[in-house]
Design a protein around this motif. Structure first.
Motif, PDB file in Angstrom:
ATOM      1  N   GLY A  64       0.829  -1.195   0.000  1.00 25.37           N
ATOM      2  CA  GLY A  64       0.000   0.000   0.000  1.00 25.37           C
ATOM      3  C   GLY A  64       0.865   1.248   0.000  1.00 25.37           C
ATOM      4  O   GLY A  64       1.952   1.261  -0.591  1.00 25.37           O
ATOM      5  N   GLU A  65       0.402   2.290   0.675  1.00 26.11           N
ATOM      6  CA  GLU A  65       1.166   3.535   0.742  1.00 26.11           C
ATOM      7  C   GLU A  65       2.529   3.275   1.376  1.00 26.11           C
ATOM      8  O   GLU A  65       2.620   2.738   2.482  1.00 26.11           O
ATOM      9  CB  GLU A  65       0.422   4.583   1.569  1.00 26.11           C
ATOM     10  CG  GLU A  65       1.180   5.891   1.700  1.00 26.11           C
ATOM     11  CD  GLU A  65       0.588   6.817   2.746  1.00 26.11           C
ATOM     12  OE1 GLU A  65       1.126   7.930   2.914  1.00 26.11           O
ATOM     13  OE2 GLU A  65      -0.389   6.416   3.408  1.00 26.11           O
ATOM     14  N   LEU A  66       3.594   3.662   0.700  1.00 28.46           N
ATOM     15  CA  LEU A  66       4.943   3.368   1.174  1.00 28.46           C
ATOM     16  C   LEU A  66       5.561   4.546   1.926  1.00 28.46           C
ATOM     17  O   LEU A  66       5.385   5.710   1.548  1.00 28.46           O
ATOM     18  CB  LEU A  66       5.842   2.986  -0.006  1.00 28.46           C
ATOM     19  CG  LEU A  66       5.566   1.606  -0.617  1.00 28.46           C
ATOM     20  CD1 LEU A  66       6.329   1.441  -1.917  1.00 28.46           C
ATOM     21  CD2 LEU A  66       5.947   0.503   0.368  1.00 28.46           C
ATOM     22  N   HIS A  67       6.275   4.193   2.979  1.00 29.49           N
ATOM     23  CA  HIS A  67       7.059   5.149   3.757  1.00 29.49           C
ATOM     24  C   HIS A  67       8.524   4.752   3.652  1.00 29.49           C
ATOM     25  O   HIS A  67       8.842   3.575   3.421  1.00 29.49           O
ATOM     26  CB  HIS A  67       6.640   5.140   5.226  1.00 29.49           C
ATOM     27  CG  HIS A  67       5.202   5.450   5.437  1.00 29.49           C
ATOM     28  ND1 HIS A  67       4.555   5.177   6.631  1.00 29.49           N
ATOM     29  CD2 HIS A  67       4.264   6.009   4.632  1.00 29.49           C
ATOM     30  CE1 HIS A  67       3.289   5.555   6.543  1.00 29.49           C
ATOM     31  NE2 HIS A  67       3.086   6.058   5.342  1.00 29.49           N
ATOM     32  N   ALA A  68       9.437   5.712   3.839  1.00 30.93           N
ATOM     33  CA  ALA A  68      10.865   5.428   3.699  1.00 30.93           C
ATOM     34  C   ALA A  68      11.667   6.025   4.840  1.00 30.93           C
ATOM     35  O   ALA A  68      11.270   7.028   5.450  1.00 30.93           O
ATOM     36  CB  ALA A  68      11.377   5.975   2.364  1.00 30.93           C
ATOM     37  N   TRP A  69      12.797   5.393   5.111  1.00 38.63           N
ATOM     38  CA  TRP A  69      13.784   5.916   6.068  1.00 38.63           C
ATOM     39  C   TRP A  69      15.146   5.874   5.402  1.00 38.63           C
ATOM     40  O   TRP A  69      15.542   4.850   4.839  1.00 38.63           O
ATOM     41  CB  TRP A  69      13.788   5.086   7.356  1.00 38.63           C
ATOM     42  CG  TRP A  69      14.803   5.576   8.358  1.00 38.63           C
ATOM     43  CD1 TRP A  69      14.699   6.660   9.167  1.00 38.63           C
ATOM     44  CD2 TRP A  69      16.071   4.976   8.655  1.00 38.63           C
ATOM     45  NE1 TRP A  69      15.824   6.789   9.947  1.00 38.63           N
ATOM     46  CE2 TRP A  69      16.677   5.764   9.647  1.00 38.63           C
ATOM     47  CE3 TRP A  69      16.747   3.849   8.161  1.00 38.63           C
ATOM     48  CZ2 TRP A  69      17.936   5.470  10.177  1.00 38.63           C
ATOM     49  CZ3 TRP A  69      17.991   3.549   8.677  1.00 38.63           C
ATOM     50  CH2 TRP A  69      18.581   4.349   9.682  1.00 38.63           C
TER      51      TRP A  69
ATOM     52  N   ILE B 269      14.205  13.070  -4.121  1.00 45.57           N
ATOM     53  CA  ILE B 269      13.671  13.381  -5.442  1.00 45.57           C
ATOM     54  C   ILE B 269      13.176  12.098  -6.116  1.00 45.57           C
ATOM     55  O   ILE B 269      12.079  12.061  -6.694  1.00 45.57           O
ATOM     56  CB  ILE B 269      14.748  14.063  -6.310  1.00 45.57           C
ATOM     57  CG1 ILE B 269      15.098  15.444  -5.741  1.00 45.57           C
ATOM     58  CG2 ILE B 269      14.276  14.181  -7.764  1.00 45.57           C
ATOM     59  CD1 ILE B 269      16.333  16.075  -6.364  1.00 45.57           C
ATOM     60  N   ALA B 270      13.996  11.046  -6.056  1.00 46.63           N
ATOM     61  CA  ALA B 270      13.625   9.779  -6.689  1.00 46.63           C
ATOM     62  C   ALA B 270      12.376   9.189  -6.069  1.00 46.63           C
ATOM     63  O   ALA B 270      11.489   8.684  -6.770  1.00 46.63           O
ATOM     64  CB  ALA B 270      14.786   8.793  -6.586  1.00 46.63           C
ATOM     65  N   LEU B 271      12.276   9.235  -4.748  1.00 43.21           N
ATOM     66  CA  LEU B 271      11.110   8.680  -4.075  1.00 43.21           C
ATOM     67  C   LEU B 271       9.848   9.489  -4.388  1.00 43.21           C
ATOM     68  O   LEU B 271       8.780   8.927  -4.637  1.00 43.21           O
ATOM     69  CB  LEU B 271      11.357   8.630  -2.564  1.00 43.21           C
ATOM     70  CG  LEU B 271      12.376   7.579  -2.105  1.00 43.21           C
ATOM     71  CD1 LEU B 271      12.787   7.815  -0.660  1.00 43.21           C
ATOM     72  CD2 LEU B 271      11.813   6.167  -2.267  1.00 43.21           C
ATOM     73  N   ALA B 272       9.982  10.802  -4.382  1.00 47.89           N
ATOM     74  CA  ALA B 272       8.822  11.640  -4.702  1.00 47.89           C
ATOM     75  C   ALA B 272       8.341  11.389  -6.121  1.00 47.89           C
ATOM     76  O   ALA B 272       7.136  11.442  -6.408  1.00 47.89           O
ATOM     77  CB  ALA B 272       9.178  13.111  -4.517  1.00 47.89           C
ATOM     78  N   ARG B 273       9.260  11.075  -7.021  1.00 50.00           N
ATOM     79  CA  ARG B 273       8.907  10.814  -8.417  1.00 50.00           C
ATOM     80  C   ARG B 273       7.929   9.651  -8.543  1.00 50.00           C
ATOM     81  O   ARG B 273       7.118   9.612  -9.468  1.00 50.00           O
ATOM     82  CB  ARG B 273      10.182  10.531  -9.215  1.00 50.00           C
ATOM     83  CG  ARG B 273       9.960  10.317 -10.713  1.00 50.00           C
ATOM     84  CD  ARG B 273      11.262   9.926 -11.404  1.00 50.00           C
ATOM     85  NE  ARG B 273      12.211  11.024 -11.423  1.00 50.00           N
ATOM     86  CZ  ARG B 273      13.463  10.943 -10.989  1.00 50.00           C
ATOM     87  NH1 ARG B 273      13.930   9.823 -10.469  1.00 50.00           N
ATOM     88  NH2 ARG B 273      14.264  11.991 -11.063  1.00 50.00           N
ATOM     89  N   VAL B 274       8.033   8.706  -7.591  1.00 53.60           N
ATOM     90  CA  VAL B 274       7.146   7.533  -7.640  1.00 53.60           C
ATOM     91  C   VAL B 274       6.126   7.553  -6.500  1.00 53.60           C
ATOM     92  O   VAL B 274       5.594   6.520  -6.098  1.00 53.60           O
ATOM     93  CB  VAL B 274       7.957   6.227  -7.633  1.00 53.60           C
ATOM     94  CG1 VAL B 274       8.670   6.044  -8.950  1.00 53.60           C
ATOM     95  CG2 VAL B 274       8.953   6.184  -6.475  1.00 53.60           C
ATOM     96  N   GLY B 275       5.873   8.728  -5.969  1.00 50.52           N
ATOM     97  CA  GLY B 275       4.778   8.889  -5.030  1.00 50.52           C
ATOM     98  C   GLY B 275       5.060   8.538  -3.596  1.00 50.52           C
ATOM     99  O   GLY B 275       4.124   8.338  -2.811  1.00 50.52           O
ATOM    100  N   VAL B 276       6.333   8.462  -3.209  1.00 48.94           N
ATOM    101  CA  VAL B 276       6.683   8.219  -1.808  1.00 48.94           C
ATOM    102  C   VAL B 276       7.103   9.553  -1.201  1.00 48.94           C
ATOM    103  O   VAL B 276       8.160  10.101  -1.546  1.00 48.94           O
ATOM    104  CB  VAL B 276       7.820   7.181  -1.669  1.00 48.94           C
ATOM    105  CG1 VAL B 276       8.155   6.954  -0.193  1.00 48.94           C
ATOM    106  CG2 VAL B 276       7.425   5.876  -2.338  1.00 48.94           C
ATOM    107  N   HIS B 277       6.294  10.080  -0.287  1.00 46.04           N
ATOM    108  CA  HIS B 277       6.530  11.414   0.257  1.00 46.04           C
ATOM    109  C   HIS B 277       6.784  11.413   1.760  1.00 46.04           C
ATOM    110  O   HIS B 277       7.284  12.411   2.289  1.00 46.04           O
ATOM    111  CB  HIS B 277       5.336  12.318  -0.066  1.00 46.04           C
ATOM    112  CG  HIS B 277       5.072  12.466  -1.533  1.00 46.04           C
ATOM    113  ND1 HIS B 277       5.872  13.222  -2.374  1.00 46.04           N
ATOM    114  CD2 HIS B 277       4.104  11.924  -2.324  1.00 46.04           C
ATOM    115  CE1 HIS B 277       5.402  13.161  -3.609  1.00 46.04           C
ATOM    116  NE2 HIS B 277       4.332  12.386  -3.606  1.00 46.04           N
TER     117      HIS B 277
END
Length: 265
Positions: free
Chosen positions: A162-167, A222-230
Motif C-alpha cells: 500500500g502507501e509506502l514510507h521510507a527511512w 527526489i527519486a522517491l517523490a517521483r514515484v509517489g513516496v513522500h
C-alpha cells in the motif's frame, strides 16, 4: 588475531511512521571482534559484516552471529553490484550459499529479513503503512541515477504494498561527497521535470573547478517523490565525519561494512 569484542551499539532509526508490526535493526562499527582496519576505531573489535572486504572469515562469521541473535532469521544477504535489480528476500537462502547479484530486496513474509550493507552508500528502508510489505535498498550514486529506488518501489507495489514510507540511513553526507561532472550529468539525464531540484543537490566546489559536493539524501528524496513516496524520515547522518560510529570507504579505503535490516514481525 581478532580484537576483543565490546557491546554492540545499534543505530535506532528516528522513523515516526514505522508500524508496530515492522522490525528494524541498523548496525554501527561497534560491538564485534574484527581487528584493524575493521575495528571500532577506538581500540576494540569492529562489527564488520562484509565478507568481501578482506576481513578474516571467522571474524565476519562471529559478527554475523552477534547480529543474527537480534533477528528472527538469517538475513537475506545480497551480492551488491551498484545496479537496479530487486529480488524477493524470501527466495534468498543465505545458509545454502544463495547470494543473488542485486541491490534491493523486499518481502511480505513474516520473519524474512531484508538486508543491505554499506560504508558510504545510502541504505534506504521501505515499508507500507499497514506493515505488510518491507524492503531494503542499496542506493549509491550509480544505483540512484539508474533508478534503483524506483525499481524497488515498483516491485513492492506489484507484490501488493500500500502507501509506502521510507527511512534514509547512514551515508556519506553532503559536505563530504565530492564528485565529478559525470555524476551530475548522470542524474540530469533522468531528471525530467526535476532539473532544478537535481541541480540544487550539486554544489560547485569553488577551489576545484568541475567538482561538486553531492547530496545523496536530496537525490533519494527526489527519486522517491517521483514515484509517489513522500513520507520520508532520516537523512541526517554522515559516515565520513563520524569515524567512531560508522565505517566509511571514502574516508578509510580498506574498511568494514555496516548493515541496515528490516522485517515483518
Amino acid at each position: 588475531m581478532s580484537t576483543a569484542s565490546n557491546a554492540p551499539q545499534w543505530l535506532v532509526p528516528d522513523w515516526p511512521d514505522l508500524p508496530a508490526s515492522v522490525g528494524v535493526l541498523c548496525t554501527t562499527r561497534r560491538g564485534g571482534v574484527s581487528p584493524p582496519p575493521y575495528d571500532d576505531g577506538q581500540g576494540k573489535g569492529g562489527l564488520n559484516l562484509g565478507t568481501h572486504v578482506g576481513d578474516a572469515p571467522r571474524c565476519v562469521e562471529r559478527n554475523r552471529d552477534i547480529v543474527r541473535a537480534e533477528l528472527p532469521a538469517e538475513p537475506a544477504w545480497l551480492a551488491q553490484v551498484h545496479g537496479t535489480a530487486v529480488v524477493d528476500a524470501g527466495m534468498v537462502d543465505t545458509l545454502a550459499g544463495v547470494t543473488p547479484a542485486a541491490d534491493a530486496s523486499f518481502t511480505r513474509e513474516r520473519g524474512v529479513v531484508c538486508a543491505i550493507l554499506t560504508a558510504d552508500c545510502l541504505p534506504v528502508l521501505l515499508c507500507d503503512a499497514a506493515g505488510t510489505t518491507v524492503g531494503a535498498v542499496h542506493a549509491g550514486w550509480r544505483g540512484l541515477a539508474d533508478g534503483v529506488l524506483e525499481q524497488a518501489v515498483a516491485a513492492m507495489r506489484r507484490a501488493g504494498a500500500g502507501e509506502l514510507h521510507a527511512w534514509l540511513g547512514a551515508a556519506i553526507g553532503p559536505a563530504k561527497f565530492e564528485v565529478g561532472p559525470e555524476v551530475l550529468e548522470a542524474f540530469l539525464a533522468r531528471a525530467d521535470q526535476n532539473v532544478d531540484l537535481v541541480r540544487a543537490a550539486f554544489i560547485p566546489v569553488a577551489e576545484r573547478p568541475g567538482k561538486y559536493l553531492c547530496n545523496l539524501y536530496a537525490l533519494a528524496r527526489i527519486a522517491l517523490a517521483r514515484v509517489g513516496v513522500h513520507r520520508i524520515a532520516g537523512g541526517d547522518f554522515c559516515t565520513v565525519s563520524n569515524s567512531g560510529r560508522f565505517y566509511s570507504y571514502r574516508r578509510d579505503g580498506i574498511t568494514g561494512r555496516q548493515a541496515s535490516l528490516i522485517w515483518i514481525r
